[in-house]
Write a protein that holds these residues in place. Structure first.
Motif, PDB file in Angstrom:
ATOM      1  N   VAL A 105      71.509  52.829  35.824  1.00 57.55           N
ATOM      2  CA  VAL A 105      71.978  53.617  34.673  1.00 57.55           C
ATOM      3  C   VAL A 105      71.122  54.863  34.432  1.00 57.55           C
ATOM      4  CG1 VAL A 105      72.991  51.607  33.548  1.00 57.55           C
ATOM      5  CG2 VAL A 105      70.624  52.252  33.013  1.00 57.55           C
ATOM      6  N   GLY A 106      70.185  55.132  35.332  1.00 57.73           N
ATOM      7  CA  GLY A 106      69.393  56.356  35.218  1.00 57.73           C
ATOM      8  C   GLY A 106      68.364  56.342  34.110  1.00 57.73           C
ATOM      9  N   ARG A 107      67.886  55.154  33.741  1.00 52.86           N
ATOM     10  CA  ARG A 107      66.918  55.058  32.640  1.00 52.86           C
ATOM     11  C   ARG A 107      65.600  54.453  33.146  1.00 52.86           C
ATOM     12  NH1 ARG A 107      70.247  54.816  27.952  1.00 52.86           N
ATOM     13  NH2 ARG A 107      68.411  54.737  26.618  1.00 52.86           N
ATOM     14  N   TYR A 108      65.281  54.718  34.395  1.00 53.62           N
ATOM     15  CA  TYR A 108      64.085  54.152  35.018  1.00 53.62           C
ATOM     16  C   TYR A 108      63.125  55.269  35.427  1.00 53.62           C
ATOM     17  CZ  TYR A 108      61.201  51.785  38.580  1.00 53.62           C
ATOM     18  OH  TYR A 108      60.153  51.293  39.324  1.00 53.62           O
ATOM     19  N   LYS A 109      61.837  55.057  35.174  1.00 55.36           N
ATOM     20  CA  LYS A 109      60.809  55.988  35.624  1.00 55.36           C
ATOM     21  C   LYS A 109      59.683  55.201  36.288  1.00 55.36           C
ATOM     22  CE  LYS A 109      61.523  59.933  32.576  1.00 55.36           C
ATOM     23  NZ  LYS A 109      60.869  60.931  31.684  1.00 55.36           N
ATOM     24  N   GLN A 110      59.028  55.835  37.235  1.00 51.15           N
ATOM     25  CA  GLN A 110      58.028  55.146  38.035  1.00 51.15           C
ATOM     26  C   GLN A 110      56.647  55.761  37.864  1.00 51.15           C
ATOM     27  OE1 GLN A 110      59.215  53.511  42.006  1.00 51.15           O
ATOM     28  NE2 GLN A 110      57.780  55.043  42.779  1.00 51.15           N
ATOM     29  N   ILE A 111      55.628  54.907  37.887  1.00 50.81           N
ATOM     30  CA  ILE A 111      54.252  55.366  37.800  1.00 50.81           C
ATOM     31  C   ILE A 111      53.499  54.940  39.058  1.00 50.81           C
ATOM     32  CG2 ILE A 111      54.134  55.348  35.279  1.00 50.81           C
ATOM     33  CD1 ILE A 111      52.652  52.623  35.583  1.00 50.81           C
ATOM     34  N   LYS A 112      52.297  55.459  39.203  1.00 49.02           N
ATOM     35  CA  LYS A 112      51.490  55.158  40.376  1.00 49.02           C
ATOM     36  C   LYS A 112      50.674  53.883  40.142  1.00 49.02           C
ATOM     37  CE  LYS A 112      48.118  57.367  43.453  1.00 49.02           C
ATOM     38  NZ  LYS A 112      47.315  58.583  43.682  1.00 49.02           N
ATOM     39  N   ARG A 113      50.701  53.011  41.121  1.00 45.34           N
ATOM     40  CA  ARG A 113      49.915  51.783  41.040  1.00 45.34           C
ATOM     41  C   ARG A 113      48.419  52.118  41.121  1.00 45.34           C
ATOM     42  NH1 ARG A 113      50.302  46.165  44.468  1.00 45.34           N
ATOM     43  NH2 ARG A 113      48.102  45.640  44.437  1.00 45.34           N
ATOM     44  N   THR A 114      47.613  51.400  40.345  1.00 48.89           N
ATOM     45  CA  THR A 114      46.163  51.581  40.391  1.00 48.89           C
ATOM     46  C   THR A 114      45.610  50.799  41.572  1.00 48.89           C
ATOM     47  OG1 THR A 114      46.096  51.781  37.984  1.00 48.89           O
ATOM     48  CG2 THR A 114      44.008  51.345  39.105  1.00 48.89           C
ATOM     49  N   GLU A 115      45.009  51.505  42.492  1.00 48.56           N
ATOM     50  CA  GLU A 115      44.528  50.868  43.712  1.00 48.56           C
ATOM     51  C   GLU A 115      43.167  50.201  43.500  1.00 48.56           C
ATOM     52  OE1 GLU A 115      44.574  53.918  46.637  1.00 48.56           O
ATOM     53  OE2 GLU A 115      46.721  54.293  46.453  1.00 48.56           O
ATOM     54  N   GLY A 116      42.911  49.201  44.319  1.00 42.06           N
ATOM     55  CA  GLY A 116      41.600  48.566  44.313  1.00 42.06           C
ATOM     56  C   GLY A 116      41.478  47.332  43.450  1.00 42.06           C
ATOM     57  N   VAL A 117      42.556  46.955  42.731  1.00 41.19           N
ATOM     58  CA  VAL A 117      42.480  45.771  41.884  1.00 41.19           C
ATOM     59  C   VAL A 117      43.871  45.204  41.652  1.00 41.19           C
ATOM     60  CG1 VAL A 117      42.722  46.990  39.681  1.00 41.19           C
ATOM     61  CG2 VAL A 117      41.452  44.828  39.766  1.00 41.19           C
ATOM     62  N   SER A 118      43.928  43.906  41.490  1.00 42.55           N
ATOM     63  CA  SER A 118      45.158  43.207  41.123  1.00 42.55           C
ATOM     64  C   SER A 118      44.753  41.827  40.629  1.00 42.55           C
ATOM     65  CB  SER A 118      46.098  43.075  42.334  1.00 42.55           C
ATOM     66  OG  SER A 118      45.538  42.216  43.310  1.00 42.55           O
ATOM     67  N   SER A 119      45.665  41.164  39.956  1.00 47.42           N
ATOM     68  CA  SER A 119      45.372  39.804  39.493  1.00 47.42           C
ATOM     69  C   SER A 119      45.127  38.884  40.687  1.00 47.42           C
ATOM     70  CB  SER A 119      46.537  39.268  38.651  1.00 47.42           C
ATOM     71  OG  SER A 119      46.689  40.034  37.465  1.00 47.42           O
ATOM     72  N   THR A 120      45.879  39.113  41.769  1.00 47.31           N
ATOM     73  CA  THR A 120      45.687  38.331  42.993  1.00 47.31           C
ATOM     74  C   THR A 120      44.280  38.522  43.532  1.00 47.31           C
ATOM     75  OG1 THR A 120      48.033  38.594  43.532  1.00 47.31           O
ATOM     76  CG2 THR A 120      46.560  37.947  45.332  1.00 47.31           C
ATOM     77  N   ASP A 121      43.815  39.761  43.512  1.00 49.88           N
ATOM     78  CA  ASP A 121      42.467  40.087  43.979  1.00 49.88           C
ATOM     79  C   ASP A 121      41.407  39.371  43.133  1.00 49.88           C
ATOM     80  OD1 ASP A 121      40.200  41.605  45.089  1.00 49.88           O
ATOM     81  OD2 ASP A 121      40.312  42.771  43.236  1.00 49.88           O
ATOM     82  N   ILE A 122      41.615  39.363  41.815  1.00 50.14           N
ATOM     83  CA  ILE A 122      40.629  38.743  40.929  1.00 50.14           C
ATOM     84  C   ILE A 122      40.596  37.231  41.119  1.00 50.14           C
ATOM     85  CG2 ILE A 122      40.030  38.317  38.505  1.00 50.14           C
ATOM     86  CD1 ILE A 122      41.152  41.119  37.898  1.00 50.14           C
ATOM     87  N   VAL A 123      41.776  36.615  41.273  1.00 50.30           N
ATOM     88  CA  VAL A 123      41.812  35.175  41.559  1.00 50.30           C
ATOM     89  C   VAL A 123      41.057  34.907  42.854  1.00 50.30           C
ATOM     90  CG1 VAL A 123      43.300  33.246  42.224  1.00 50.30           C
ATOM     91  CG2 VAL A 123      43.938  34.694  40.300  1.00 50.30           C
ATOM     92  N   GLY A 124      41.243  35.789  43.834  1.00 50.05           N
ATOM     93  CA  GLY A 124      40.524  35.650  45.098  1.00 50.05           C
ATOM     94  C   GLY A 124      39.025  35.730  44.916  1.00 50.05           C
ATOM     95  N   ARG A 125      38.578  36.627  44.053  1.00 47.18           N
ATOM     96  CA  ARG A 125      37.138  36.759  43.776  1.00 47.18           C
ATOM     97  C   ARG A 125      36.596  35.482  43.130  1.00 47.18           C
ATOM     98  NH1 ARG A 125      36.119  42.771  41.141  1.00 47.18           N
ATOM     99  NH2 ARG A 125      37.876  43.836  42.115  1.00 47.18           N
ATOM    100  N   ILE A 126      37.381  34.928  42.203  1.00 47.00           N
ATOM    101  CA  ILE A 126      36.946  33.709  41.514  1.00 47.00           C
ATOM    102  C   ILE A 126      36.857  32.547  42.495  1.00 47.00           C
ATOM    103  CG2 ILE A 126      37.590  32.004  39.764  1.00 47.00           C
ATOM    104  CD1 ILE A 126      38.848  34.341  38.171  1.00 47.00           C
ATOM    105  N   LEU A 127      37.877  32.402  43.332  1.00 48.26           N
ATOM    106  CA  LEU A 127      37.862  31.326  44.328  1.00 48.26           C
ATOM    107  C   LEU A 127      36.699  31.507  45.306  1.00 48.26           C
ATOM    108  CD1 LEU A 127      41.709  31.084  45.096  1.00 48.26           C
ATOM    109  CD2 LEU A 127      40.325  29.442  43.818  1.00 48.26           C
ATOM    110  N   ALA A 128      36.436  32.771  45.689  1.00 45.86           N
ATOM    111  CA  ALA A 128      35.320  33.047  46.601  1.00 45.86           C
ATOM    112  C   ALA A 128      33.985  32.760  45.931  1.00 45.86           C
ATOM    113  CB  ALA A 128      35.375  34.506  47.064  1.00 45.86           C
ATOM    114  N   SER A 129      33.888  33.071  44.625  1.00 48.14           N
ATOM    115  CA  SER A 129      32.632  32.826  43.906  1.00 48.14           C
ATOM    116  C   SER A 129      32.352  31.331  43.805  1.00 48.14           C
ATOM    117  CB  SER A 129      32.683  33.444  42.504  1.00 48.14           C
ATOM    118  OG  SER A 129      33.498  32.694  41.628  1.00 48.14           O
ATOM    119  N   MET A 130      33.425  30.529  43.718  1.00 44.57           N
ATOM    120  CA  MET A 130      33.266  29.081  43.687  1.00 44.57           C
ATOM    121  C   MET A 130      32.664  28.599  45.006  1.00 44.57           C
ATOM    122  SD  MET A 130      36.941  28.185  41.951  1.00 44.57           S
ATOM    123  CE  MET A 130      37.045  26.697  42.939  1.00 44.57           C
TER     124      MET A 130
END
Length: 422
Positions: free
Chosen positions: A179-204
């Motif tokens: 319907v033409g009511r969508y706009k896109q932004i740039k993803r912030t590189e270098g971090v994601s929730s998946t990445d943080i879960v990975g850090r926590i699992l690695a820290s364990m």
């Protein structure tokens, strides 16, 4: 009879006759002629509309506030989420944020780490957010899209440039794009929730190895082992990003400056609530953020999970924070109090900082002697460790989910192209 407007079957929006020119433009873009619309029963004849067009010039100075909508799970809230919402706010005047329900997350991604209440506190605490819709659906359905357009007066739906697919492989934002009511932004590189879960699992894993080797919490891992870690932060801090997050205003000469410090690792709802309470004690909230070395000395070699600049951005994004000291000293000196004109120093009752380390003096000795120290009751008992423990308790589920997500993120980064502006 005066014509007051109509409800469009094309995108579920009520159009006022003063916007008739916009309707004609839309018609042209869709390949319809204006005569097509005048042939529809109930649609006003162009000649009938001409008197209203004269009002366009009169209303030229009245600017409609653009309302934009962005949704997400916002689980393990991080500065990437904050930057996405900052970008979304820049595309309009008012930002409405939808927080996906626990049930929808479980159905589409697996169990969330944070509860709805915790995620609501985190999102509401961001400086760019104007309104929040709790328990939003994971996919933008036609009914929900119409609710956004009609009840919440949303003009555009926003999402990042990374694909968001439903379990059946379809685009979650297909209808908004149609319907033409969508706009896109740039993803912030270098971090994601998946990445943080990975850090926590690695820290364990790191912590278990340290315990097997008989290492104490006070011994810091060598820099080589940190550098080769699979889940080491990929974030590249820039001065521009810090400026984007900062308020850019200092405290006035007569301001009551409140100071609070800490590690603020894995920024959570407990941090938001204590910062909110601290801000209420004065006119300006200054937050000291400990160095990585200080956090590691206080809490163990597997901390911090987020490095100094990542933690600084998360704190700067909080609406209750006016300024931060990046790499603040653990011990508050008289000179520091004078330099920043600090009126009161506060500390919460829930803290993971270990001030009982051998040889360590009371970091609040000076403000206590000046009678400007105050203990604040922490509104929540959540801590970085308690959040990490939730993941540890369900580590098999998160490991399986992360393996799948890491593969899709790797593909995204391999195929991505440069996108200007953020």
């Amino acid at each position: 009879m005066e014509y007051h407007g109509y409800y469009s079957i094309w995108d579920g929006v009520y159009y006022h006759p003063h916007l008739f020119g916009g309707i004609m433009l839309t018609a042209a873009l869709l390949g319809f002629s204006t005569s097509y619309f005048t042939g529809i029963a109930g649609f006003p004849d162009l000649a009938y509309m001409l008197p209203y067009l004269g009002n366009l010039q009169k209303q030229k100075g009245v600017k409609k506030r653009v309302r934009v909508y962005m949704d997400g799970c916002f689980d393990l809230m991080h500065y990437g989420h904050a930057n996405a919402l900052r970008q979304a706010k820049a595309l309009g005047d008012e930002l409405v944020v939808g927080i996906v329900s626990d049930e929808e997350i479980i159905k589409n991604k697996g169990p969330p780490v944070l509860s709805m209440d915790e995620r609501l506190s985190l999102v509401s605490g961001l400086k760019w957010v104007d309104e929040v819709i709790a328990n939003a659906p994971y996919a933008i359905t036609e009914d929900f899209m119409n609710t956004l357009f009609n009840e919440h007066k949303i003009d555009y739906i926003i999402h990042g440039d990374d694909p968001c697919l439903l379990p059946d492989g379809s685009d979650a934002y297909a209808l908004a794009k149609k319907v033409g009511r969508y706009k896109q932004i740039k993803r912030t590189e270098g971090v994601s929730s998946t990445d943080i879960v990975g850090r926590i699992l690695a820290s364990m894993e790191d912590n278990e190895v340290s315990e097997v080797n008989g290492e104490s919490n006070g011994i810091k891992r060598n820099t080589e082992s940190q550098a080769i870690s699979k889940h080491a932060s990929k974030f590249l801090p820039t001065s521009r990003r810090i400026v984007q997050f900062a308020n850019g205003k200092g405290a006035g000469p007569n301001a009551r400056v409140v100071y609070i410090d800490g590690g603020f690792d894995l920024f959570h709802a407990g941090h938001v609530e204590i910062l909110k309470n601290a801000r209420q004690l004065g006119d300006f909230l200054l937050v000291g953020i400990y160095t990585d070395q200080t956090v590691s000395q206080q809490r163990g070699t597997h901390f911090p999970l987020m490095h100094l600049h990542e933690r600084s951005l998360s704190v700067l994004a909080c609406r209750y924070v006016d300024e931060v000291i990046i790499g603040a000293p653990c011990e508050i000196s008289k000179d520091m109090i004078t330099t920043f004109n600090i009126s009161v120093v506060v500390h919460g009752t829930v803290s993971e900082s270990n001030s009982s380390i051998e040889g360590m003096v009371d970091p609040y000795k000076i403000p206590k002697s000046m009678d400007i120290f105050r203990t604040l009751e922490s509104p929540k008992d959540i801590t970085t460790t308690s959040v990490a423990q939730r993941i540890k308790a369900n580590h098999e589920i998160y490991q399986k989910r992360n393996a799948k997500k890491e593969a899709s993120e790797k593909k995204f980064y391999e195929e991505r192209k440069y996108i200007s502006g953020d």
